[in-house]
Structures are given as structure tokens and as C-alpha cells.
Design a protein around this motif. Structure first.
Motif, PDB file in Angstrom:
ATOM      1  N   GLN A   1       0.806  -1.219   0.000  1.00  0.00           N
ATOM      2  CA  GLN A   1       0.000   0.000   0.000  1.00  0.00           C
ATOM      3  C   GLN A   1       0.843   1.276   0.000  1.00  0.00           C
ATOM      4  OE1 GLN A   1      -3.110  -0.347  -0.548  1.00  0.00           O
ATOM      5  NE2 GLN A   1      -3.412  -2.513  -0.036  1.00  0.00           N
TER       6      GLN A   1
ATOM      7  N   ASP B   1      -1.543  12.270  12.525  1.00  0.00           N
ATOM      8  CA  ASP B   1      -2.175  11.392  11.538  1.00  0.00           C
ATOM      9  C   ASP B   1      -1.985   9.915  11.861  1.00  0.00           C
ATOM     10  OD1 ASP B   1      -3.370  13.186   9.792  1.00  0.00           O
ATOM     11  OD2 ASP B   1      -1.525  13.520   8.645  1.00  0.00           O
TER      12      ASP B   1
ATOM     13  N   ALA C   1      -4.092   6.781  10.391  1.00  0.00           N
ATOM     14  CA  ALA C   1      -3.416   5.826   9.524  1.00  0.00           C
ATOM     15  C   ALA C   1      -3.606   4.402  10.028  1.00  0.00           C
ATOM     16  CB  ALA C   1      -1.932   6.159   9.435  1.00  0.00           C
TER      17      ALA C   1
ATOM     18  N   THR D   1      -7.043   3.420   9.024  1.00  0.00           N
ATOM     19  CA  THR D   1      -7.134   3.329   7.564  1.00  0.00           C
ATOM     20  C   THR D   1      -6.460   2.070   7.044  1.00  0.00           C
ATOM     21  OG1 THR D   1      -7.208   5.738   7.346  1.00  0.00           O
ATOM     22  CG2 THR D   1      -6.505   4.474   5.405  1.00  0.00           C
TER      23      THR D   1
ATOM     24  N   LEU E   1      -5.857  -1.674   2.846  1.00  0.00           N
ATOM     25  CA  LEU E   1      -6.663  -0.488   2.556  1.00  0.00           C
ATOM     26  C   LEU E   1      -8.035  -0.962   2.118  1.00  0.00           C
ATOM     27  CD1 LEU E   1      -6.595   2.623   2.420  1.00  0.00           C
ATOM     28  CD2 LEU E   1      -5.939   2.419   0.021  1.00  0.00           C
TER      29      LEU E   1
ATOM     30  N   ASP F   1     -12.182   3.104   0.708  1.00  0.00           N
ATOM     31  CA  ASP F   1     -11.718   4.369   0.136  1.00  0.00           C
ATOM     32  C   ASP F   1     -11.809   5.461   1.202  1.00  0.00           C
ATOM     33  OD1 ASP F   1     -11.184   3.381  -2.434  1.00  0.00           O
ATOM     34  OD2 ASP F   1     -13.305   3.548  -2.976  1.00  0.00           O
ATOM     35  N   VAL F   2     -10.803   6.315   1.230  1.00  0.00           N
ATOM     36  CA  VAL F   2     -10.749   7.404   2.219  1.00  0.00           C
ATOM     37  C   VAL F   2     -10.346   8.686   1.504  1.00  0.00           C
ATOM     38  CG1 VAL F   2     -10.203   5.873   4.150  1.00  0.00           C
ATOM     39  CG2 VAL F   2      -8.349   6.809   2.770  1.00  0.00           C
TER      40      VAL F   2
ATOM     41  N   ARG G   1      -5.403  13.251   1.850  1.00  0.00           N
ATOM     42  CA  ARG G   1      -4.791  12.867   3.126  1.00  0.00           C
ATOM     43  C   ARG G   1      -4.052  11.530   2.986  1.00  0.00           C
ATOM     44  NH1 ARG G   1      -7.942  12.470   9.011  1.00  0.00           N
ATOM     45  NH2 ARG G   1      -6.051  12.653  10.314  1.00  0.00           N
ATOM     46  N   LEU G   2      -4.666  10.610   2.262  1.00  0.00           N
ATOM     47  CA  LEU G   2      -4.033   9.306   2.046  1.00  0.00           C
ATOM     48  C   LEU G   2      -2.709   9.460   1.308  1.00  0.00           C
ATOM     49  CD1 LEU G   2      -4.159   6.206   2.182  1.00  0.00           C
ATOM     50  CD2 LEU G   2      -5.440   6.260   0.022  1.00  0.00           C
ATOM     51  N   ASP G   3      -2.680  10.282   0.256  1.00  0.00           N
ATOM     52  CA  ASP G   3      -1.442  10.481  -0.499  1.00  0.00           C
ATOM     53  C   ASP G   3      -0.355  11.085   0.383  1.00  0.00           C
ATOM     54  OD1 ASP G   3      -2.538   9.417  -2.773  1.00  0.00           O
ATOM     55  OD2 ASP G   3      -3.009  11.354  -3.696  1.00  0.00           O
TER      56      ASP G   3
ATOM     57  N   ARG H   1       0.824   8.370   2.819  1.00  0.00           N
ATOM     58  CA  ARG H   1       1.611   7.373   2.087  1.00  0.00           C
ATOM     59  C   ARG H   1       3.030   7.871   1.845  1.00  0.00           C
ATOM     60  NH1 ARG H   1      -2.774   5.671  -2.157  1.00  0.00           N
ATOM     61  NH2 ARG H   1      -3.235   3.508  -1.586  1.00  0.00           N
TER      62      ARG H   1
END
Length: 650
Positions: A241, A334, A338, A341, A359, A362-363, A367-369, A372
Motif C-alpha cells: 500500500q 495522523d 493511519a 485506515t 486499505l 476508500d478514504v 490525506r491518504l497520499d 503514504r
């Protein structure tokens, strides 16, 4: 002090160069030495990314006492299965016949003719759970060689008969049998966790392509199985992920915990599957997988390395697993988000309270990017898994096909350029005196000759690239590989052997029509032959494909999960084969036609400019005023269309 493996080109063999075992590489000299000393040969086969190969090496091959016994009573040969798949196929068949199962590390003991009289896989250093210690096995075999030679000869001869058993009779594959294969796949589908089979669960890459073809013909259940399996794999722990790319398989049935090694052949095939999926998740996973391949497997010469280890610092999965506290330490505020998530729990989903990132939902994409990127940067401070940087011709051929599909699906020219670099390297380095070699490392080609899957997979990749780039050079190179396969690998019944007629003589000539983690040589070659007919119109290649496919009848009808690529070939032959050309000036309209055609028909999609094309499949289309798609099936052509929504509508 280094042993004989110090001069090997294989990274796997080099891992054993400092063992106290007096290893030999496979060859006549080793067998001559065994005959001179009148001792048996101990053959150990593995590969660089194999976790249990590393474990057995540390426990036994690095042990001075064990090594001394091996050196005194055997001539010991190490083989990289990825470098010599012909040897691996032969002795894996023997191992499965003698034990009922197989795997790596593989241990076989041979007589002076190379016939096995004992076989097994991993052996522990001490007796464990009913399994004898490796030292006990060695002592038993050494005694049997000296005191029970007749029993040894009898076991070896029995294995010779088994390995040389006749193949099943050939029979054409009928449309009703394709329907029956699809129905059997439905019955074997895991409706709860998706995919096929239980633990361990492997990515069914080639079966998924068959389901995609069926779905394109209106089979809603096939399309559903495809989409659900792709989503389950991509959302689970088998997909990285953070960095993209897929691990080898899931150790559980729910796609949660992977066996962490990453193989080029898996990622190359799955890249093509996700690129053709036609969903936002498919596009995301295809892009992340392609980027992973180029970033982490790319070599200085422009090709792609074979694999990444499962281990780092001697611990499987250490590079990839996280605890909630580690997430908070890296991400601060975060961190808890995380953990939720990515499914990182206090008790852990993996080992020692750590978790593999998943994962499942979908979130917030932004924020996910951000999370990551931060976690990926922090992970780079860890000790990375080792890389097996040898280049395998066939696997790079699969990568060419995957990158071409991703270039079409995502309108990403750099993937097409990467495919060109791989092809140019292979054609410039792996072709020696007109014959393909299987491996290279650091730009230096190795001695092992190509096997059939190298020719078939590389020819298929070159044909996809030729169609995408309107290149006669790549088309001619693919034609030469297929002509070589027909000349040197073909059997009397129209099928194929895995090794050439003039290859090294072994105890049997391997021949396997079943797909495994990657396409069999036969199924890869058959699909390439069909593609050659589609691009050139030459019916001779289609006739050869039809004859060869008939020899897969038994596995295709009885075990379709292990004949995915043969099912694809059979479906393609039943459909035409289809010939798809898109002609027009570069731009958004042509790109959309290409993208739609890829997802409707699979490939190859021939793409060219009006009035300036080289390939006959493109040049004969003339110069349409607007980008147009031309589709022919079974030598009957539809009217050209300019609207992507009309593609495939009859």
C-alpha cells in the motif's frame, strides 16, 4: 574461503559462495568427480527470494559439521531454479512423485547418470514435528549408497519410467468445453474472500485474463469474479500500500498477510490485468505497480531485475510491517487515522504485534497520499530486502506486455519508452549468434540457453510493442523467435517441449502444458502465435497454435485454474482471432479509442498514423479523416468506428 560458486553469475549461487560446503555448479565436471570418487550427487535447488532457502542455508549449509559430512560423502551441486528452469522442472516432478508435494528449497540425491533416488524439500537441523534432521537424512543416504546399491538403482529406474511417461492424447478444444471450464471456475471460486483455493492463496493472473475475455462477451458472472478478485487482492496486504507492487502470495485465505517476496513475473502479469480492468481502482493499482517495477526492479542497462527478498535483517516482512506506535512516531497526529485506515491493530495482523498495511475502504485521497508519502520516506530508512538483479528474458517479455497495456490504459508514454528499453536490451544482449539466452547480469549474458517460455513470453511482448509503436523491427524479431520455437522445440504431436532439440541432454526432456506462477512455455507460445496471425494475416501461425493447443486438452478441461493462459488462447481462437487497429493522428480522440479497445479486446492494439504506418495491419487501413478503430474477427471485418462506445458492437 570462497568455494566454486564465487565465479557464478547467479545472485542465488553467489549467496552460497562462502559456505563451507564445496559446492559445484551443474555440469559434466561435477558428475565426473562423483563417478571418480564413487559418491552420489546431492542437488540443492532454490532461488534468491526464497525465505526457506535462506533458512536452510543458515541452519545447514553454513554449519561446519554438516558441510564436512556433505563434502566427504557427496558431490554437492547448487542450482538457481530461475536460471535453469529445465532442471527445476525435471527434479520437481521427481520430488512430487516421491513425496506427494514439492517446493523450495528442493533436495534431490542422484546417481552418476543424474537419476534421482531420493527427494525432499526443507529439512531442519534437528528432528522436528516428525521430520528427520538433515544430518540424519544425509547419513541414511550415504549408507544406502554404500550398502544398499541395488535399492538405489531400483528407485532411480522407477523414477526414470515415471519421468518419461507418455503425454495425453491431443484433442481440439470446443466452445462447449470452454463453457464447462468457466463453470468449473465458478464452482471453485471463493465467494467469501474472492480468488480461488484456500491458504496459501496465489494471484490467479492468467485465469483473470480469461474471465476478462468472457466478461467482454457479456458473461456477467465472469466479470464479477474478475472485479471482486482484483479488488480483494489490491485492498489486502499482498499489495504494497505504500510502494506499489504485489507480493508473491497470501499465506492466509483472506489476502491479509503476504509471503513478502516480490517477483517480476507476478507484477508484470498483474500490471496487465489491472490496466485492462477499466475501473478507478484498476488504474491506480496499475500505475503504482508499473512505477514500482521501474523504480525498484529497473537495472542500469534498462531491463528489469528478477525479484526482491521476503527478508531484511534476516527477518521475513520486517521492511513492510508496522505497529500503531511506529505510525504515531512517524506521522504524529495522523498516526491514529493511519492505523485505522491501514488496519494496523494493537494485537497485530502479522508477527510480534506488527501489522501488514491493508486499505479495505476508500478514504480522503489527499490525506491518504500525504500519509503514504511520509510513511514511504520513513520506510526507506529501514534496511531494504536484497534484490536478485539477474535479468530473465521471459519475465522481461511479460513486463513489456504489461507496460504496453499500462501505457495504453493510462496514456503514459514513459511506460511505452520503458518497454522499448527492455526490448532493445534483450535483443542486443540476450541474442547470441541468433539464439536467445535466458539470463544476464550487469549487462553480461549468461550461459544458460533460453527455454520455451523465454521465446514465447518475449515474442508476445515484442508483438505488443510492435503493434503499439508501428515497428517492423520488433515484429521481425518476434517472428524469428516463433520460427525458432517451431523449428527446435516442437513435438511430433504439434505440442512443444520446454527445451530445444539441441539443448543439453538430461534424464528426460521436460514438457509441461500447465501454467504455474507464470505461463507455461506452450501457452505463452500459443498466444504469441495467435497474435502473429492477427498482426500479419499469416494463417500458418494460427494453424500451429491450434495444433499445439489441442495437446493441452486434459489440463484445460480438468484443471482450468492451471490452464488460464491456454483458456485465453482457446477463447481467442474461438473469437477469430480478433484483429484490432486504431488509425489516426495522436491526440485525445485516438487515445480514448485505444484505451477502450484495450479493455474490450485485450490486445494487441495496433496503433498508427494515417498514411505513415509501417505494419500491414495499419497501412492497409488508409487515411481516415478522424481517428478510427478497425476490428476484424475470423477474417471478417466490421465497419470502422470513431465513437469508442461503438467498439465491439455488431
Amino acid at each position: 574461503m570462497a568455494n566454486r560458486l564465487a565465479s557464478a553469475t547467479s545472485p542465488y549461487l553467489l549467496q552460497h559462495a562462502d559456505n563451507p560446503v564445496d559446492w559445484w555448479e551443474w555440469g559434466e565436471d561435477a558428475f565426473a568427480e562423483a563417478k571418480r570418487r564413487d559418491v552420489p550427487v546431492l542437488l540443492s535447488i532454490g532461488y534468491a527470494a526464497c525465505h526457506w532457502c535462506h533458512v536452510m542455508a543458515h541452519e545447514s549449509f553454513e554449519n561446519d559439521q554438516t558441510a564436512a559430512f556433505m563434502n566427504a560423502h557427496f558431490v554437492n551441486i547448487k542450482v538457481d531454479r530461475e536460471e535453469r528452469p529445465d532442471l527445476d522442472a525435471i527434479y520437481m516432478s521427481a520430488t512430487q512423485a516421491m513425496t506427494g508435494h514439492g517446493g523450495w528449497p528442493m533436495t534431490c540425491v542422484l546417481d552418476h547418470d543424474g537419476l534421482p533416488f531420493f527427494a525432499g524439500t526443507y529439512f531442519p537441523p534437528q528432528p522436528r514435528q516428525g521430520q528427520p534432521a538433515f544430518g540424519q537424512v544425509l547419513a541414511f543416504l550415504a549408507d544406502a549408497w554404500v550398502n544398499r546399491r541395488d535399492d538405489v538403482r531400483g528407485a532411480a529406474e522407477a523414477l526414470r519410467d515415471h519421468l518419461n511417461r507418455s503425454v495425453s492424447a491431443a484433442a481440439p478444444v470446443t466452445p462447449s468445453e470452454l463453457d464447462a471450464a468457466r463453470d468449473l471456475l465458478v464452482r471453485e471460486f471463493d465467494a467469501r474472500a474472492k480468488g480461488f483455493g484456500g491458504a496459501p492463496k496465489f494471484p490467479p493472473s492468467m485465469v483473470l485474463e480469461f474471465l476478462r475475455l468472457r466478461g467482454a462477451h457479456g458473461d456477467a458472472l465472469a466479470a464479477q469474479m474478475l472485479e471482486q478478485t482484483c479488488e480483494a487482492m489490491a485492498r489486502g496486504g499482498m499489495f504494497d500500500q505504500l510502494g506499489g507492487g504485489f507480493a508473491r502470495y497470501s499465506v492466509d485465505a483472506d489476502w491479509v498477510v503476504p509471503h513478502f517476496e516480490k517477483m517480476l513475473y507476478d507484477n508484470a502479469q498483474l500490471l496487465a490485468v489491472y490496466a485492462r480492468l477499466g475501473t478507478p481502482l484498476g488504474d491506480r493499482v496499475a500505475r503504482q505497480t508499473a512505477d514500482f517495477m521501474l523504480r525498484e526492479l529497473g537495472t542500469d542497462e534498462g531491463a528489469l531485475a528478477s525479484s526482491l527478498d521476503a527478508d531484511s535483517e534476516g527477518v521475513e516482512g520486517k521492511f513492510y510491517a508496522w505497529t500503531p506506535a511506529e505510525l504515531v512516531d512517524v506521522l504524529g497526529g495522523d498516526g491514529r487515522w493511519a492505523a485505522t485506515t491501514f488496519g494496523v491493530t494493537a494485537s497485530g495482523t502479522f508477527e510480534h504485534g506488527s501489522s501488514v498495511l491493508q486499505l479495505r475502504d476508500d478514504v480522503d485521497a489527499d490525506r491518504l497520499d500525504r500519509v503514504r508519502r511520509t510513511l514511504a520516506e520513513a520506510r526507506e530508512q529501514r534496511v531494504r530486502p536484497a534484490r536478485d538483479d539477474k535479468v530473465v528474458a521471459g519475465w522481461n517479455g511479460l513486463a513489456i506486455s504489461g507496460l504496453v497495456a499500462a501505457a495504453h490504459a493510462l496514456t503514459e508514454p514513459r511506460y511505452l519508452e520503458a518497454a522499448r528499453r527492455i526490448a532493445d536490451f534483450l535483443l542486443g544482449t540476450h541474442l547470441v549468434d541468433g539464439r536467445l539466452r535466458r539470463v544476464s547480469r550487469d549487462g553480461r549474458v549468461g550461459a544458460p540457453a533460453a527455454v520455451l517460455d523465454d521465446l514465447g513470453c518475449l515474442a508476445a511482448g515484442l508483438l505488443d510493442l510492435a503493434a503499439a509503436t508501428d515497428s517492423a523491427e520488433y515484429l521481425d524479431a518476434a517472428r524469428a523467435l516463433l520460427d525458432d520455437a517451431l523449428a527446435r522445440f516442437r513435438a511430433d504431436d504439434g505440442g512443444f517441449f520446454d527445451t530445444a532439440a539441441d539443448a543439453e541432454s538430461l534424464i528426460t526432456r521436460p514438457r509441461d502444458s500447465a501454467d504455474n506462477a507464470s505461463p507455461s512455455g506452450l501457452s505463452a507460445t500459443v498466444n504469441a502465435l495467435i497474435t502473429m496471425t492477427a498482426l500479419t494475416g499469416d494463417p500458418g501461425y494460427e494453424d500451429a497454435a491450434t495444433q499445439a493447443l489441442a495437446t493441452t486438452h486434459e489440463v484445460l478441461t480438468r484443471a482450468p485454474r492451471f490452464a488460464g493462459w491456454s483458456l485465453v488462447a482457446a477463447q481467442r481462437l474461438a473469437d477469430g482471432p480478433e484483429q484490432v487497429a486504431v488509425v489516426g493522428e495522436p491526440g485525445a480522440d485516438r487515445d480514448e479509442l485505444v484505451r477502450t479497445a484495450l479493455r474490450r479486446f485485450g490486445g494487441p492494439i495496433a496503433v498508427g498514423a494515417p498514411g505513415r504506418s509501417v505494419l500491414p495491419v495499419l497501412a492497409e487501413r488508409g487515411a481516415p479523416a478522424a481517428p478510427s478503430a478497425f476490428v476484424c474477427r475470423g477474417r471478417v471485418c466490421d465497419l470502422p468506428v470513431t465513437d469508442p462506445r461503438q467498439l465491439g458492437v455488431r
